[in-house]
Design an enzyme around this catalytic site. Structure first.
Site, PDB file in Angstrom:
ATOM      1  CG  HIS A  29      -1.795  -1.206   1.310  1.00 39.78           C
ATOM      2  ND1 HIS A  29      -1.340  -2.454   1.648  1.00 39.78           N
ATOM      3  CD2 HIS A  29      -3.132  -1.328   1.070  1.00 39.78           C
ATOM      4  CE1 HIS A  29      -2.354  -3.309   1.622  1.00 39.78           C
ATOM      5  NE2 HIS A  29      -3.448  -2.657   1.274  1.00 39.78           N
ATOM      6  CG  HIS A 260      -6.012   1.570  -0.523  1.00 40.09           C
ATOM      7  ND1 HIS A 260      -6.142   2.016   0.768  1.00 40.09           N
ATOM      8  CD2 HIS A 260      -6.051   0.212  -0.461  1.00 40.09           C
ATOM      9  CE1 HIS A 260      -6.265   0.978   1.574  1.00 40.09           C
ATOM     10  NE2 HIS A 260      -6.214  -0.130   0.855  1.00 40.09           N
ATOM     11  CD  GLU A 409     -19.350  -6.850  25.873  1.00 35.17           C
ATOM     12  OE1 GLU A 409     -19.588  -5.909  25.084  1.00 35.17           O
ATOM     13  OE2 GLU A 409     -20.218  -7.287  26.659  1.00 35.17           O
ATOM     14  CG  HIS A 471     -27.574 -13.712  27.736  1.00 32.11           C
ATOM     15  ND1 HIS A 471     -28.336 -13.183  26.723  1.00 32.11           N
ATOM     16  CD2 HIS A 471     -27.208 -12.669  28.515  1.00 32.11           C
ATOM     17  CE1 HIS A 471     -28.427 -11.869  26.895  1.00 32.11           C
ATOM     18  NE2 HIS A 471     -27.751 -11.538  27.975  1.00 32.11           N
TER      19      HIS A 471
HETATM   20  C1  LIG Z   1     -11.252  -4.870   9.978  1.00 30.93           C
HETATM   21  C2  LIG Z   1     -10.717  -4.684   8.605  1.00 30.93           C
HETATM   22  N1  LIG Z   1     -11.583  -4.698   7.566  1.00 30.93           N
HETATM   23  C3  LIG Z   1     -11.120  -4.563   6.298  1.00 30.93           C
HETATM   24  C4  LIG Z   1      -9.798  -4.434   6.056  1.00 30.93           C
HETATM   25  C5  LIG Z   1      -9.273  -4.339   4.628  1.00 30.93           C
HETATM   26  N2  LIG Z   1      -8.805  -2.974   4.359  1.00 30.93           N
HETATM   27  C6  LIG Z   1      -7.524  -2.636   4.437  1.00 30.93           C
HETATM   28  S1  LIG Z   1      -7.234  -1.014   4.142  1.00 30.93           S
HETATM   29  C7  LIG Z   1      -8.890  -0.740   3.876  1.00 30.93           C
HETATM   30  C8  LIG Z   1      -9.359   0.635   3.532  1.00 30.93           C
HETATM   31  C9  LIG Z   1      -8.934   1.610   4.538  1.00 30.93           C
HETATM   32  O1  LIG Z   1      -9.146   2.893   4.129  1.00 30.93           O
HETATM   33  P1  LIG Z   1      -8.339   4.060   4.828  1.00 30.93           P
HETATM   34  O2  LIG Z   1      -8.268   3.816   6.265  1.00 30.93           O
HETATM   35  O3  LIG Z   1      -8.930   5.340   4.369  1.00 30.93           O
HETATM   36  O4  LIG Z   1      -6.874   3.882   4.279  1.00 30.93           O
HETATM   37  P2  LIG Z   1      -6.237   4.588   2.999  1.00 30.93           P
HETATM   38  O5  LIG Z   1      -7.125   4.295   1.841  1.00 30.93           O
HETATM   39  O6  LIG Z   1      -6.176   6.018   3.321  1.00 30.93           O
HETATM   40  O7  LIG Z   1      -4.898   3.944   2.859  1.00 30.93           O
HETATM   41  C10 LIG Z   1      -9.617  -1.912   4.033  1.00 30.93           C
HETATM   42  C11 LIG Z   1     -11.065  -2.004   3.860  1.00 30.93           C
HETATM   43  C12 LIG Z   1      -8.923  -4.433   7.165  1.00 30.93           C
HETATM   44  N3  LIG Z   1      -7.613  -4.333   7.036  1.00 30.93           N
HETATM   45  N4  LIG Z   1      -9.413  -4.523   8.416  1.00 30.93           N
END
Ligand SMILES: Cc1ncc(C[n+]2csc(CCOP(=O)(O)OP(=O)(O)O)c2C)c(N)n1
Length: 663
Positions: A29, A260, A409, A471
């Site tokens: 990334h 990204h 939690e 539960h």
């Molecule tokens: C809990 C979770 N869900 C999905 C992902 C997959 N994922 C990685 S980065 C991303 C997008 C994040 O966007 P942002 O925080 O704006 O990062 P940027 O595009 O600015 O690098 C996703 C959905 C993940 N790493 N963790």
């Protein structure tokens, strides 16, 4: 003072190391490190207190890259700043097997990586825990020894995940003013612009949770510096919304989701080099810029030495306590206290729920282990996690040893990870076993990181009765046993509960969960043994030579197993009972031990008020299982045990039918 030109080139060093590493790995990334490079450069070159040569200095500032996919940001920084654990070679080996520069930052791979991140939002939760730990230890040991900030870089994704709300709202409530979160506000995620899915006013959201909020241009070094200085003076945690451009400098992909999560490609990289005036070959950092970064890495040496001098001047007892606590070593008083307590139990033979047994064990533990930090997700009276020593922490008084986490939690489990990672404290929680599902992602990360957090998980079966199937855990023990490196305990009585607690505390490199009953159980370990029998994972509670039948059981079903054994013995069938408080520890025993415990009885039967999954290891594919096959029901617990056929009679009938078949 760093000139604007020098700042830009230092930030570009992060950008191009990240671009080149992602390109070489053909995955990763680049967009986040490119966009957040200015924030990171100002923070690390001017404000963050740390020493690459003493990376674990206890009073360093903590930095958490919550947006873990931007891992090249932290790897670039660690290399540039002179951390020994990340070399240029490691940067070139980004995402390769065996390299510390893993896809997402992994705790333990290199000093300077304070936590494992990647599952979005977790880092934010960890950071709140680190800030809690800082406040707590500052209260205990004084600001001469503990006085540092926790900084976070979070993305849109971190703020969208539900866990962020839990973490943010508790941080605001507790007035964690040394927590400073940068939001990399680039308005882009994977599917495109954030506006596709979200129109939250984040500043208003944080302000509503009691945060100080600042809104800046994330590419303006002076604005970044001023924001940090303002945040450091705040009496509340601070959100710095830093407006940035993802993939900053890339001629076509900047500001788009195209930057990204994939390599930029040769043409775009060439364009970026031109746009940012970076003429170097891949992975080359000009010597004056590397020198500037290395100098930044030396910035805090004086502070670190002054801190060491203060520690050396500290009263001997306090210094030794601080050093012991930060090393994670337990006090020598624990073992004798547990032994004396087990002796007393063998005399008293109390009949109590194991949740109560846990409270009794904790009363002993908290008396001799000052680093335990208890808590509950709003179920204190049900989880029995509070003892006479654990006054509650409040926003204005951190002298307590108990955190009312509220109904949070997931946040609780992530914060506990941060507390453990910070060091100096052993966090334990309280929650219902059923809601371990709400904590699972954080428990999994604790297991992956190998850190000591202890989850007290009460109301562990249909035995909770009237609250009904919503539960009543059915599959939770099996699901938690499936997590590698997590010790899941289900003790059967007061003695086993004390032993499981002791093991959990002594397991410095893995998390534990302790499943406990709501209903009363007799003490079945009636003979005192100094040895911790639960440490075998499974052991003969009642032996029998030439046993025709072996009954394996855990927790509350041990009582049923013992009753079934009596009936079987009365009918002339020699029967053993094996208590299995911890599957994982059993697997770690010698082959001979395991073979002997599993044995070769004609009939093997397991009793646990949960699903069968995992039990074939003990009873074989054709073994008998008495437990649950679906969800529970609402009703008095004794009726539920009858209704679902988890009784001694049912066990005996099944065993005798099998014995009959075998004749
Ligand atoms: C809990 C979770 N869900 C999905 C992902 C997959 N994922 C990685 S980065 C991303 C997008 C994040 O966007 P942002 O925080 O704006 O990062 P940027 O595009 O600015 O690098 C996703 C959905 C993940 N790493 N963790």
């Amino acid at each position: 003072m760093i000139s604007r030109e020098k700042h830009d080139r230092m930030a570009n060093a992060i950008r191009f190391l990240s671009i080149d590493a992602v390109e070489k790995a053909k995955s990763g990334h680049p967009g986040l490190p490119m966009g957040a490079a200015d924030v990171a450069t100002v923070l690390f070159s001017r404000y963050l207190t740390f020493d690459p040569k003493k990376p674990n200095w206890p009073d360093r500032d903590r930095f958490v890259l919550s947006a873990g996919h931007g891992s090249m940001l932290i790897y670039s920084l660690l290399y540039l700043l002179g951390y020994d654990d990340i070399s240029l070679e490691d940067i070139k080996n980004f995402r390769q097997l065996g390299s510390p520069t893993a896809g997402h930052p992994e705790y333990g791979h290199a000093a300077g990586i304070e936590t494992t991140t990647g599952p979005l939002g977790q880092g934010l939760g960890n950071a709140v825990g680190m800030a809690i730990a800082e406040h707590k230890l500052a209260n205990e040991f004084g600001s001469d020894l503990v006085d540092h900030h926790t900084y976070v870089l979070a993305g849109d994704g971190c703020l969208m995940e539900g866990i962020s709300q839990e973490a943010i709202s508790l941080a605001g409530h507790l007035k964690l003013n040394k927590l400073i979160v940068f939001w990399d506000n680039n308005s882009i995620s994977i599917d495109g612009p954030v506006s596709l899915t979200d129109s939250t006013d984040q500043l208003a959201r944080f302000a509503a949770s009691g945060w100080n909020t600042l809104d800046i241009d994330g590419h303006d070094p002076e604005a970044i510096a001023q924001a940090i200085e303002a945040a450091q003076k705040s009496d509340r945690p601070t959100l710095i919304a830093a407006k940035t451009v993802i993939g900053f400098g890339a001629p076509n992909k900047a500001g788009t989701s195209g930057a990204h999560g994939s390599p930029l490609g040769d043409k775009e990289i060439a364009g970026t080099r031109k746009a940012l005036g970076w003429d170097e070959e891949p992975f080359v950092v000009p010597s004056d810029i590397l020198d500037a970064w290395r100098l930044a890495g030396l910035r805090s040496v004086k502070d670190r030495k002054a801190w060491e001098a203060r520690l050396a001047d500290t009263n001997n007892d306090v210094r030794m306590a601080f050093e012991r606590r930060m090393s994670g070593e337990l006090p020598g008083e624990l073992q004798p206290a547990i032994t004396a307590y087990k002796k007393k139990l063998a005399d008293d033979l109390p009949t109590v729920a194991t949740r109560k047994a846990s409270e009794m064990a904790l009363e002993v533990i908290n008396g001799v282990v000052p680093e335990t930090l208890g808590g509950s997700a709003d179920l204190t009276g049900s989880n029995n996690t509070r003892t006479s020593q654990t006054k509650a922490i409040t926003p204005d008084d951190f002298s307590g040893r108990y955190i009312h986490y509220g109904i949070r939690e997931h946040g609780m489990a992530a914060m506990m990870n941060g507390i453990a990672l910070h060091g100096g404290l052993i966090p334990y929680s309280g929650g219902f076993l059923i809601f371990s599902d709400y904590c699972r992602p954080s428990i999994r990360l604790a297991a992956l990181m190998g850190i000591r957090v202890i989850h007290v998980l009460t109301h562990d079966s249909i035995g909770l009765g009237e609250d009904g199937p919503t539960h009543q855990p059915v599959e939770q023990m099996a699901a938690l046993r499936a997590i590698p490196n997590l010790l899941m305990f289900r003790p059967a009585d007061t003695v086993e509960t004390a032993e499981c607690w002791q093991i959990a505390l002594e397991s410095a490199n893995r998390p534990s969960g302790i499943a406990l009953t709501r209903q009363n159980l007799p003490t079945v370990r009636t003979d005192f043994t100094e040895e911790n029998l639960c440490s075998y994972g499974a052991y003969d509670l009642v032996s029998a030579s030439d046993a025709e039948v072996t009954i394996f059981a855990t927790g509350s079903e041990i009582e049923i197993a013992l009753e079934a054994r009596q009936m079987l013995e009365a009918n002339g069938h020699a029967t053993r009972v094996v208590s299995v408080p911890c599957f994982e520890l059993f697997e770690e025993q010698s082959t001979e031990y395991k073979r002997a415990v599993i044995g070769d009885s004609k009939v093997k039967i397991a009793i646990e008020a949960g699903i069968r999954q995992g039990w074939d290891r003990f009873i074989g594919a054709d073994g008998l299982f008495i437990g649950m096959t679906g969800f529970g029901a609402s009703g008095p617990y004794k009726e539920l045990y009858e209704h679902f056929g988890i009784t001694a009679e049912a066990a005996v009938t099944a065993v005798e039918a099998r014995l009959h078949d075998e004749v």
